[in-house]
Design a protein around this motif. Structure first.
Motif, PDB file in Angstrom:
ATOM      1  N   ASP A   1      42.428  18.740   6.118  1.00  0.00           N
ATOM      2  CA  ASP A   1      41.505  18.048   5.215  1.00  0.00           C
ATOM      3  C   ASP A   1      40.219  17.678   5.947  1.00  0.00           C
ATOM      4  O   ASP A   1      40.234  17.378   7.133  1.00  0.00           O
ATOM      5  CB  ASP A   1      42.181  16.780   4.673  1.00  0.00           C
ATOM      6  N   GLY A   2      39.094  17.698   5.210  1.00  0.00           N
ATOM      7  CA  GLY A   2      37.875  17.120   5.749  1.00  0.00           C
ATOM      8  C   GLY A   2      36.737  18.072   6.029  1.00  0.00           C
ATOM      9  O   GLY A   2      35.593  17.650   6.153  1.00  0.00           O
ATOM     10  N   ASP A   3      37.001  19.388   6.107  1.00  0.00           N
ATOM     11  CA  ASP A   3      35.912  20.306   6.425  1.00  0.00           C
ATOM     12  C   ASP A   3      35.383  21.055   5.196  1.00  0.00           C
ATOM     13  O   ASP A   3      34.440  21.832   5.294  1.00  0.00           O
ATOM     14  CB  ASP A   3      36.343  21.305   7.498  1.00  0.00           C
ATOM     15  N   ASN A   4      36.020  20.833   4.035  1.00  0.00           N
ATOM     16  CA  ASN A   4      35.597  21.443   2.766  1.00  0.00           C
ATOM     17  C   ASN A   4      35.510  22.961   2.841  1.00  0.00           C
ATOM     18  O   ASN A   4      34.599  23.581   2.298  1.00  0.00           O
ATOM     19  CB  ASN A   4      34.256  20.862   2.301  1.00  0.00           C
ATOM     20  N   THR A   5      36.450  23.572   3.540  1.00  0.00           N
ATOM     21  CA  THR A   5      36.520  25.024   3.614  1.00  0.00           C
ATOM     22  C   THR A   5      37.901  25.473   3.153  1.00  0.00           C
ATOM     23  O   THR A   5      38.807  24.667   2.943  1.00  0.00           O
ATOM     24  CB  THR A   5      36.281  25.533   5.039  1.00  0.00           C
TER      25      THR A   5
ATOM     26  N   PRO B   1      26.163  18.913  -5.941  1.00  0.00           N
ATOM     27  CA  PRO B   1      25.904  19.159  -4.512  1.00  0.00           C
ATOM     28  C   PRO B   1      26.500  20.493  -4.051  1.00  0.00           C
ATOM     29  O   PRO B   1      27.413  21.039  -4.674  1.00  0.00           O
ATOM     30  CB  PRO B   1      26.616  17.985  -3.816  1.00  0.00           C
ATOM     31  N   GLU B   2      25.972  20.994  -2.950  1.00  0.00           N
ATOM     32  CA  GLU B   2      26.552  22.194  -2.356  1.00  0.00           C
ATOM     33  C   GLU B   2      28.009  21.923  -1.991  1.00  0.00           C
ATOM     34  O   GLU B   2      28.366  20.832  -1.531  1.00  0.00           O
ATOM     35  CB  GLU B   2      25.772  22.611  -1.112  1.00  0.00           C
ATOM     36  N   GLY B   3      28.853  22.929  -2.199  1.00  0.00           N
ATOM     37  CA  GLY B   3      30.267  22.784  -1.861  1.00  0.00           C
ATOM     38  C   GLY B   3      31.060  21.961  -2.858  1.00  0.00           C
ATOM     39  O   GLY B   3      32.195  21.575  -2.577  1.00  0.00           O
ATOM     40  N   HIS B   4      30.481  21.680  -4.032  1.00  0.00           N
ATOM     41  CA  HIS B   4      31.155  20.873  -5.052  1.00  0.00           C
ATOM     42  C   HIS B   4      31.023  21.541  -6.424  1.00  0.00           C
ATOM     43  O   HIS B   4      30.178  22.432  -6.627  1.00  0.00           O
ATOM     44  CB  HIS B   4      30.568  19.466  -5.103  1.00  0.00           C
ATOM     45  N   TYR B   5      31.842  21.046  -7.383  1.00  0.00           N
ATOM     46  CA  TYR B   5      31.870  21.625  -8.723  1.00  0.00           C
ATOM     47  C   TYR B   5      31.922  20.519  -9.774  1.00  0.00           C
ATOM     48  O   TYR B   5      32.346  19.389  -9.494  1.00  0.00           O
ATOM     49  CB  TYR B   5      33.082  22.564  -8.862  1.00  0.00           C
ATOM     50  N   PHE B   6      31.486  20.886 -10.986  1.00  0.00           N
ATOM     51  CA  PHE B   6      31.411  19.944 -12.102  1.00  0.00           C
ATOM     52  C   PHE B   6      32.351  20.430 -13.195  1.00  0.00           C
ATOM     53  O   PHE B   6      32.228  21.562 -13.689  1.00  0.00           O
ATOM     54  CB  PHE B   6      29.973  19.890 -12.626  1.00  0.00           C
ATOM     55  N   PHE B   7      33.292  19.564 -13.595  1.00  0.00           N
ATOM     56  CA  PHE B   7      34.323  19.946 -14.568  1.00  0.00           C
ATOM     57  C   PHE B   7      34.237  19.093 -15.830  1.00  0.00           C
ATOM     58  O   PHE B   7      33.887  17.911 -15.775  1.00  0.00           O
ATOM     59  CB  PHE B   7      35.712  19.772 -13.955  1.00  0.00           C
ATOM     60  N   MET B   8      34.614  19.712 -16.959  1.00  0.00           N
ATOM     61  CA  MET B   8      34.698  18.991 -18.229  1.00  0.00           C
ATOM     62  C   MET B   8      35.917  19.469 -18.996  1.00  0.00           C
ATOM     63  O   MET B   8      36.353  20.619 -18.862  1.00  0.00           O
ATOM     64  CB  MET B   8      33.433  19.208 -19.067  1.00  0.00           C
TER      65      MET B   8
ATOM     66  N   GLU C   1      37.370  22.212  -1.344  1.00  0.00           N
ATOM     67  CA  GLU C   1      38.704  22.192  -0.759  1.00  0.00           C
ATOM     68  C   GLU C   1      39.735  21.536  -1.679  1.00  0.00           C
ATOM     69  O   GLU C   1      40.936  21.665  -1.440  1.00  0.00           O
ATOM     70  CB  GLU C   1      38.688  21.467   0.589  1.00  0.00           C
ATOM     71  N   ASN C   2      39.292  20.833  -2.714  1.00  0.00           N
ATOM     72  CA  ASN C   2      40.233  20.171  -3.623  1.00  0.00           C
ATOM     73  C   ASN C   2      40.735  21.090  -4.731  1.00  0.00           C
ATOM     74  O   ASN C   2      41.601  20.691  -5.515  1.00  0.00           O
ATOM     75  CB  ASN C   2      39.588  18.932  -4.247  1.00  0.00           C
TER      76      ASN C   2
END
Length: 279
Positions: free
Chosen positions: A90-94, A213-220, A245-246
């Motif tokens: 966990d923690g490196d978002n890869t 943000p980079e490395g993130h996603y938006f869900f609905m 990573e989630n």
């Protein structure tokens, strides 16, 4: 007599070994390939109904700490989290063998704060701007068109093991009545189409601009007025932006579906949803 007792003990040992091996194989299968997932709430209606059972394709996006299974059973005092097993990753978002999700995918992911598994539709990619205006989602300043598609109807009654009742657009409806929601076909950039439902005007229909943000996603959720998703910050029981990573995996197909309080109530099985593709 001694030989008989020894034979009995050997049989017990072999049974225990068989159970252990089976659990190990199931654990590896669930970690690397497919994870079972029950739909507990109505946030993704009508794409997914309460009581749908599906397997999540973990190979679609590769692997991270979130790929390790969690086992949370408060009733029995069991709370084994994925971080307890794979927290060192966990923690490196890869991700290992990482694949990029596509807009419109229905994705199971770990809530960034609670760690519970959620399932929603991917609306915003890294770098996108997202805004809701009068119930219509705008992506990078352009509206995702919504075409009227009639009415979604369901019976007002407790749904699933948690016994939740649906919200209705046609006002208060007593048990046994017909609960209605307005249907639309929404088209996302790239041409993906799916059904969304509308209940009534509310605050989440009109938002500021979210910049993913980079490395993130938006869900609905597809049931837009009954979904705690990226429109709400994590601090107010929403989801916020979800790190790469989630992600756990993609929901591809419903394997089984039951409208009752228990999957054993065979008279409540929805045969028309068995092996149905998730779109």
């Amino acid at each position: 007599m001694a030989a008989k007792e020894e034979k009995k003990q050997n049989a017990i040992v072999e049974t225990i070994k068989t159970i252990v091996y089976a659990l190990l194989i199931a654990g590896v299968f669930r970690t690397l390939f497919f994870q079972p997932f029950w739909i507990p709430s109505g946030s993704m209606k009508e794409t997914l109904l309460v009581g749908d059972f599906l397997f999540v394709n973990k190979m679609a996006y590769g692997y991270s700490y979130a790929s390790c299974p969690s086992l949370i059973m408060p009733r029995f005092g069991i709370n084994v989290d994925a971080k307890d097993i794979c927290g060192m990753f966990d923690g490196d978002n890869t991700r290992l063998l990482g694949g990029e999700p596509e807009r419109g995918d229905v994705v199971v992911f770990r809530h960034p704060v609670s760690g519970r598994d959620y399932i929603k539709r991917l609306i915003g990619l890294p770098g996108d701007s997202i805004q809701m205006r009068d119930g219509v989602v705008f992506i990078n300043g352009a509206a995702a068109p919504q075409e009227p598609a009639g009415v979604f109807e369901e019976i007002m009654e407790p749904q699933g093991p948690e016994g939740r009742r649906p919200r209705c657009a046609n006002g208060p409806v007593g048990d046994g009545g017909v609960c209605q929601k307005t249907r639309f076909i929404e088209t996302l950039p790239g041409g993906t189409e799916h059904i969304v439902l509308d209940i009534a005007p509310q605050a989440s229909d009109r938002t500021g601009v979210y910049r993913v943000p980079e490395g993130h996603y938006f869900f609905m959720g597809d049931n837009r007025d009954n979904s705690a998703d990226s429109r709400l910050a994590q601090q107010v029981q929403g989801v916020g932006f979800v790190p790469y990573e989630n992600l756990i995996g993609r929901a591809d197909r419903i394997m089984f579906s039951s409208a009752g309080r228990s999957m054993l109530f065979f008279w409540t099985w929805r045969g028309d949803r068995f092996f149905k593709a998730v779109e």
